[in-house]
Write an enzyme that holds these catalytic residues in place. Structure first.
Site, PDB file in Angstrom:
ATOM      1  N   ASP A 365       0.836  -1.204   0.000  1.00 11.19           N
ATOM      2  CA  ASP A 365       0.000   0.000   0.000  1.00 11.19           C
ATOM      3  C   ASP A 365       0.871   1.254   0.000  1.00 11.19           C
ATOM      4  OD1 ASP A 365      -2.320   1.868   1.030  1.00 11.19           O
ATOM      5  OD2 ASP A 365      -3.285  -0.042   0.585  1.00 11.19           O
ATOM      6  N   LYS A 475      -4.095  -1.135  -6.762  1.00 15.76           N
ATOM      7  CA  LYS A 475      -5.133  -0.459  -5.979  1.00 15.76           C
ATOM      8  C   LYS A 475      -5.040   1.018  -6.334  1.00 15.76           C
ATOM      9  CE  LYS A 475      -6.416   0.476  -1.139  1.00 15.76           C
ATOM     10  NZ  LYS A 475      -6.042   0.185   0.257  1.00 15.76           N
ATOM     11  N   ASP A 477      -6.084   4.558  -5.758  1.00 14.45           N
ATOM     12  CA  ASP A 477      -6.690   5.331  -4.673  1.00 14.45           C
ATOM     13  C   ASP A 477      -6.922   6.777  -5.114  1.00 14.45           C
ATOM     14  OD1 ASP A 477      -7.637   5.872  -2.148  1.00 14.45           O
ATOM     15  OD2 ASP A 477      -5.816   5.284  -1.085  1.00 14.45           O
ATOM     16  N   CYS A 525     -10.568   2.672  -5.411  1.00 13.44           N
ATOM     17  CA  CYS A 525     -10.571   3.052  -4.005  1.00 13.44           C
ATOM     18  C   CYS A 525     -10.602   4.574  -3.960  1.00 13.44           C
ATOM     19  CB  CYS A 525      -9.290   2.534  -3.337  1.00 13.44           C
ATOM     20  SG  CYS A 525      -9.076   3.078  -1.630  1.00 13.44           S
ATOM     21  N   ASP A 547     -13.036   2.297   4.374  1.00 12.76           N
ATOM     22  CA  ASP A 547     -11.866   2.187   5.243  1.00 12.76           C
ATOM     23  C   ASP A 547     -12.245   1.616   6.598  1.00 12.76           C
ATOM     24  OD1 ASP A 547      -9.868   2.954   3.572  1.00 12.76           O
ATOM     25  OD2 ASP A 547      -9.811   5.043   4.208  1.00 12.76           O
TER      26      ASP A 547
END
Ligand code: DGJ
Length: 726
Positions: A365, A475, A477, A525, A547
């Site tokens: 992440d 991912k 974001d 996301c 989240d």
């Protein structure tokens, strides 16, 4: 099917009908609901009142005067006799803002109409899908509206989108161009919207639709945590299983407005589309503009059937790419395990244990790039931080792959930190307004995706990251609402286009990366679930739902999300206890049982678990691999919803109807509890079903007597699998 007879268009799916009539040169919505076997004469069903005081008489037929102000209109415009909320308004070169569309002609064709540059549901070979395009025009101003409809017969859904064409030689500014307006000849609805905030997204709110207008909207540049571009109008008596429900969902990821207006004559006007706030779209002569698509679903069997219709359509004809149809990997994400504090060895340590328990994908992440050790700096500088990762992303990915796991990476490509090389090199690449201090959100600025060079730059970031083949999951974001939304390019005329052109730029990049890297799984996301919408879902088959990873909170969030969106779209992770958002401690079993219906992942350091919890995780993953097909392609029946109850109980039935899974979650244990039963749904009455313990029931028994809800302890959860026995 689409038929046209006696001035009425009849759009029919397997179970629904939608009627549009032509009357006095206007398009009138005559009906939407349960499928009709025959269509009456227009004169018998036209909801008409002659000469209502203060409703100007713009239609005069056979000496009788009436007004579009009290007809059920299909695409109302601003400035003439219909004085309710318009779907369309524009300003012309003479400064006036009156548009009046009249019916021109129509075309019907097989397959689905196109919306260039925008995501939408699509047809595949063999689908019974047809499209209708009705052209309306304002001859005075030389502007046309093409109302596009597609009918997905076996999916029981209708889609709408509008194309506005400036066929004059002058410029015009579109001030408002909604995708949907539909008038119902009744006004006794409740309205359901999905509302919330960060970490508590999409909680359904149901309230009576009273006189006036109720709307949800976003002006944040994203669809938002707060409100979702979905609402339903339902009858007073409608619940999960009975009653009429109409669902509307905009396939769009930016500013939207969605609502309903109840008027003095008991007409309800539902509307949905791009938010007109700060929207001004200049069309030169010959240019055209396409609105995003709205999906309409009608159910005569409650909210549950409405949801199932959306789910199937979205799983099969909105999501795209190879991951649409295959089981996606169980992942572990280091965010809640380490936040920014990690190095290569720590990540590998997490990966090794995860692998030993059955996890298939290690996701790194935020914090792997530039000098980023907290929520400021380096966004835009997508080069590995070699202090944390001496061998870079390639080196780490190689080591992860050596564990027989695949490797995934977090990026926030739309952002730039003030303190970044990218910002220093291109200070005007962010959304901003000259002379105004840009407001920061999470210490960051938003890149100006209306600029081609910025779009190209983001594409090149992905090319650099993905072309080596090290990364098999991304991912994506997006962590702030937009402010001071202006662009350094294009001058004053371009500013009213920025919000929407941003979204077009976003879709262009998403389209590019998913087409060029079809083997990479993308998960959307936005600070959790601030962009959980059909636009993102078209490109990315799963979205991080929230989240908030607390099991109990997730029951509400996943329930609300499932009102419109399928479980296959929901990223759902098991995290550590006490939970980081609400400090609640729930058992590992409950956490796994809540996540197992979505796209299962883990978001904790599994090394810190005791052996019992590790074993529980191993079993969860094994069960998930065996059952996810039912969760992700089956039909969902919400037997007990968490709102207003002490439990949530979901039933999933596989497509072939042979496997039934009942997931039950108790919130609070009740001592000496009263008995409560839930009845299973949609089983074969005569068939026999065997549960995991070998006990056999008839479908009739499970549907008539139900199963007992076990309130004996806090956070008790259970996944029961019934297999049909022949
Ligand atoms: C917000 C996301 O929702 C989280 O899962 C995490 O990726 C953080 N951003 C990282 O900054």
């Amino acid at each position: 099917m689409i038929a046209f007879k006696n001035s009425i268009f009849h759009l029919s799916t397997d179970n629904t009908s939608y009627l549009i009539g032509i009357f006095g040169g206007q398009l009138i919505n005559l009906y939407y609901g349960k499928r009709l076997n025959s269509v009456p004469e227009i004169s018998d069903i036209l909801p008409i009142d002659y000469s209502r005081i203060f409703s100007p008489n713009d239609i005069n037929i056979d000496g009788k005067k009436c007004s579009t102000d009290n007809l059920t209109m299909e695409y109302p415009t601003f400035g003439s006799a219909d004085l309710r909320t318009p779907a369309f308004s524009a300003t012309y070169t003479d400064g006036t803002a009156v548009t009046r569309f009249e019916y021109e002609d129509y075309e019907i064709h097989k397959g689905k109409y196109d919306i260039p540059g925008l995501p939408s549901v699509y047809a595949e070979d063999g689908d019974r899908v047809s499209s209708l395009c009705i052209t309306m025009s304002d001859k005075v101003k030389g502007v046309e509206a093409k109302l596009n409809y597609a009918v997905f017969e076996e999916y029981d859904a209708i889609t709408r989108s509008v194309e506005i064409i400036n066929s004059s030689n002058s410029v015009m500014d579109i001030d408002k161009a909604l995708s949907l307006s539909i008038d119902f000849r009744c006004a006794d609805f409740d309205m359901i919207t999905l509302n919330g905030a960060w970490a508590r997204e999409r909680l359904p709110e149901r309230s009576p639709l009273s006189y006036g207008t109720k709307q949800v909207e976003s002006m944040r540049g994203i669809t938002s945590h707060h409100e979702n571009p979905f609402f339903a109008l339902v009858d007073k008596n409608t619940d999960e299983f009975v009653g009429e429900a109409y669902g509307f969902n905009l396939i769009y990821s930016g500013n939207f407005v969605a609502g309903a207006q109840r008027d003095a004559y008991n007409v309800t006007r539902a509307f949905m589309g791009i938010n007109p706030q700060n929207f001004k779209w200049r069309l030169e002569g010959g240019e055209h503009f396409n609105t995003p698509e709205v999906v309409l679903v009608y159910s005569d069997c409650g909210i549950g059937k409405m949801s199932r219709t959306f789910h199937k359509l979205y799983r099969e004809r909105l999501c795209s790419g190879k991951f649409r149809d295959i089981r996606r990997p169980v992942l572990i994400n280091n965010w809640e395990a380490t936040y920014f504090d990690f190095n290569e060895e720590k990540i590998l340590e997490i990966a090794r244990t995860a692998k030993s328990l059955g996890v298939e994908l290690m996701v790194l992440d935020d914090g792997w790039f530039g000098t980023r050790n907290g929520e400021s700096g380096s966004l835009g500088d997508w080069v590995p931080n070699t202090q944390k990762l001496p061998n870079g992303i390639t080196g780490l990915a190689k080591k992860v792959r050596a564990l027989d796991m695949s490797f995934g990476l977090w990026v926030e490509p739309e952002m730039v930190s003030p303190d970044s090389d990218l910002n220093r090199a291109h200070p005007d690449w962010c959304l901003h307004i000259e002379g105004r201090e840009p407001t920061l959100g999470r210490n960051q600025l938003v890149l100006d995706l209306t600029r081609n060079e910025v779009v190209d730059y983001i594409k090149s970031v992905f090319d650099r990251l993905l072309s080596g083949g090290d990364i098999s999951y991304v991912k994506w974001d997006m962590n702030r609402s937009m402010t001071e939304v202006g662009s350094a390019v294009g001058g004053p005329q371009a500013q009213g286009k920025v919000y929407h052109r941003y979204i077009l730029g976003l879709y262009e990049i998403m389209n590019y990366v998913t087409e060029k890297y079809p083997d990479v799984l993308f998960e959307g996301c936005s600070g959790g679930g601030a962009r959980f919408d059909g636009g993102i879902l078209h490109y990315f088959p799963q979205i991080w739902t929230s989240d908030d990873t607390d099991a109990l909170e997730r029951l509400y969030i996943q329930y609300g999300t499932s009102i419109c969106y399928p479980y296959s779209a929901m990223g759902a992770h098991v995290s550590a206890v006490p939970n980081h958002q609400v400090y609640r401690t729930t058992p590992m079993k409950m956490r796994g049982d809540v996540s197992i219906c979505g796209q299962l992942g883990y978001e904790l350091d599994l090394n810190k678990l005791d052996d019992q919890d590790k074993e529980c995780v191993r079993k969860q993953i094994e069960d998930y691999k065996a059952l996810s097909d039912v969760f992700h392609t089956g039909d969902l029946y919400r037997l007990m919803v968490p709102v207003g109850n002490n439990a949530a109980i979901n039933e999933f039935i596989s497509e072939d109807k042979n496997t039934v899974i009942v997931c039950s979650y108790i919130m609070k244990g009740i001592p000496n509890a009263p008995r409560d039963y839930v009845k299973l749904r949609a089983l074969d009455k005569k068939a026999k079903y065997k549960d995991q313990n070998g006990k056999v029931y008839t479908g009739e028994q499970l549907m008539s007597f139900g199963i007992k809800v076990d309130y004996t302890a806090d956070y008790r959860s259970n996944i029961t699998v019934y297999n049909k026995v022949n």
